[in-house]
Design a protein around this motif. Structure first.
Motif, PDB file in Angstrom:
ATOM      1  N   PHE A  81      13.717  -1.740  -9.532  1.00 61.14           N
ATOM      2  CA  PHE A  81      12.733  -0.665  -9.598  1.00 61.14           C
ATOM      3  C   PHE A  81      11.558  -1.071 -10.493  1.00 61.14           C
ATOM      4  O   PHE A  81      10.421  -0.687 -10.240  1.00 61.14           O
ATOM      5  N   GLN A  82      11.819  -1.852 -11.538  1.00 63.78           N
ATOM      6  CA  GLN A  82      10.742  -2.324 -12.407  1.00 63.78           C
ATOM      7  C   GLN A  82       9.786  -3.215 -11.615  1.00 63.78           C
ATOM      8  O   GLN A  82       8.557  -3.091 -11.750  1.00 63.78           O
ATOM      9  N   LYS A  83      10.313  -4.103 -10.788  1.00 64.80           N
ATOM     10  CA  LYS A  83       9.455  -4.951  -9.950  1.00 64.80           C
ATOM     11  C   LYS A  83       8.675  -4.111  -8.947  1.00 64.80           C
ATOM     12  O   LYS A  83       7.491  -4.371  -8.690  1.00 64.80           O
ATOM     13  N   ASN A  84       9.322  -3.116  -8.381  1.00 68.45           N
ATOM     14  CA  ASN A  84       8.662  -2.190  -7.455  1.00 68.45           C
ATOM     15  C   ASN A  84       7.484  -1.511  -8.153  1.00 68.45           C
ATOM     16  O   ASN A  84       6.353  -1.499  -7.651  1.00 68.45           O
ATOM     17  N   ALA A  85       7.737  -0.959  -9.329  1.00 63.01           N
ATOM     18  CA  ALA A  85       6.691  -0.271 -10.088  1.00 63.01           C
ATOM     19  C   ALA A  85       5.579  -1.235 -10.493  1.00 63.01           C
ATOM     20  O   ALA A  85       4.391  -0.893 -10.404  1.00 63.01           O
ATOM     21  N   ALA A  86       5.935  -2.431 -10.913  1.00 57.82           N
ATOM     22  CA  ALA A  86       4.928  -3.417 -11.320  1.00 57.82           C
ATOM     23  C   ALA A  86       3.991  -3.745 -10.158  1.00 57.82           C
ATOM     24  O   ALA A  86       2.772  -3.869 -10.346  1.00 57.82           O
ATOM     25  N   GLY A  87       4.531  -3.882  -8.973  1.00 59.58           N
ATOM     26  CA  GLY A  87       3.702  -4.136  -7.801  1.00 59.58           C
ATOM     27  C   GLY A  87       2.776  -2.974  -7.497  1.00 59.58           C
ATOM     28  O   GLY A  87       1.595  -3.170  -7.192  1.00 59.58           O
ATOM     29  N   LEU A  88       3.293  -1.756  -7.595  1.00 58.16           N
ATOM     30  CA  LEU A  88       2.470  -0.566  -7.348  1.00 58.16           C
ATOM     31  C   LEU A  88       1.340  -0.462  -8.366  1.00 58.16           C
ATOM     32  O   LEU A  88       0.197  -0.139  -8.017  1.00 58.16           O
ATOM     33  N   ILE A  89       1.650  -0.768  -9.611  1.00 56.46           N
ATOM     34  CA  ILE A  89       0.639  -0.739 -10.670  1.00 56.46           C
ATOM     35  C   ILE A  89      -0.427  -1.800 -10.396  1.00 56.46           C
ATOM     36  O   ILE A  89      -1.629  -1.525 -10.458  1.00 56.46           O
ATOM     37  N   ALA A  90       0.013  -3.008 -10.064  1.00 56.31           N
ATOM     38  CA  ALA A  90      -0.934  -4.096  -9.789  1.00 56.31           C
ATOM     39  C   ALA A  90      -1.818  -3.774  -8.581  1.00 56.31           C
ATOM     40  O   ALA A  90      -2.975  -4.185  -8.532  1.00 56.31           O
ATOM     41  N   GLY A  91      -1.279  -3.029  -7.628  1.00 52.53           N
ATOM     42  CA  GLY A  91      -2.045  -2.655  -6.443  1.00 52.53           C
ATOM     43  C   GLY A  91      -3.002  -1.503  -6.658  1.00 52.53           C
ATOM     44  O   GLY A  91      -3.796  -1.185  -5.780  1.00 52.53           O
ATOM     45  N   GLY A  92      -2.935  -0.849  -7.819  1.00 48.64           N
ATOM     46  CA  GLY A  92      -3.902   0.189  -8.134  1.00 48.64           C
ATOM     47  C   GLY A  92      -3.400   1.615  -8.089  1.00 48.64           C
ATOM     48  O   GLY A  92      -4.211   2.549  -8.025  1.00 48.64           O
ATOM     49  N   ALA A  93      -2.096   1.828  -8.159  1.00 50.00           N
ATOM     50  CA  ALA A  93      -1.580   3.202  -8.184  1.00 50.00           C
ATOM     51  C   ALA A  93      -2.055   3.926  -9.439  1.00 50.00           C
ATOM     52  O   ALA A  93      -2.144   3.332 -10.512  1.00 50.00           O
TER      53      ALA A  93
END
Length: 185
Positions: free
Chosen positions: A60-72
């Protein structure tokens, strides 16, 4: 799909597409749009021993990190059916935010079945008691039922939660027909 090594990449790509679309609409009419990065629920329930808690939290941390990097603009842990799984998603999200040096809102929505409890038997009061202290900004309900079936649970949250509320019901309970399921509302 047996591609767990791509969770960051796919999460970032999805958030980036949403960010670009939101920004294009904002540019066209001047109204601000936000991107909520969706996390969960996943198919592994740690309470039932499907996967270790730490493995889920780190995923879930990797999932969130990707979403953050994508601009969420915020993270939405949703359709949660197992409180331990939900905790893993929240704490994984908090770790990703800390690593990015950001303090974005974290929303959590649990799913309460027509039985009146989450899939593994937790009542809404237990969900609030377990999740609110984890520092989420909003708590609420989504999926599984329509607005009428959520009203008592939402009433409980409105009376007892010290944080914001969020609710996203189905358009009623699904009705199965010859062409598949449809929602009556």
């Amino acid at each position: 799909y047996d591609i767990p090594e791509r969770v960051f990449e796919l999460s970032e790509a999805g958030a980036r597409v949403a960010r670009e679309a939101a920004d294009a609409f904002t540019a066209a009419d001047g109204r601000t749009r936000w991107v909520l990065g969706s996390i969960g629920p996943g198919t592994k329930l740690p309470t039932l021993g499907h996967a270790p808690y730490e493995l889920l939290r780190d995923g879930f941390q990797k999932n969130a990190a990707g979403l953050i990097a994508g601009g969420a603009d915020a993270l939405l842990v949703e359709t949660s059916q197992d409180l331990l799984q939900t905790k893993a998603a929240i704490l994984g999200s908090k770790r990703a935010l800390a690593a990015a040096g950001l303090d974005l809102p974290v929303l959590v929505q649990v799913t309460v079945e027509t039985t009146g409890t989450m899939l593994l038997g937790s009542e809404i009061g237990a969900a609030l008691t377990a999740l609110e202290p984890l520092g989420v900004d909003y708590i609420g309900l989504n999926c599984a039922t329509g607005p009428a079936e959520m009203s008592e649970h939402l009433r409980y949250l409105a009376k007892n939660a010290k944080i914001g509320l969020s609710c996203m019901p189905n358009a009623g309970l699904p009705v199965l027909g010859k062409d598949g399921a449809h929602y009556p509302l």
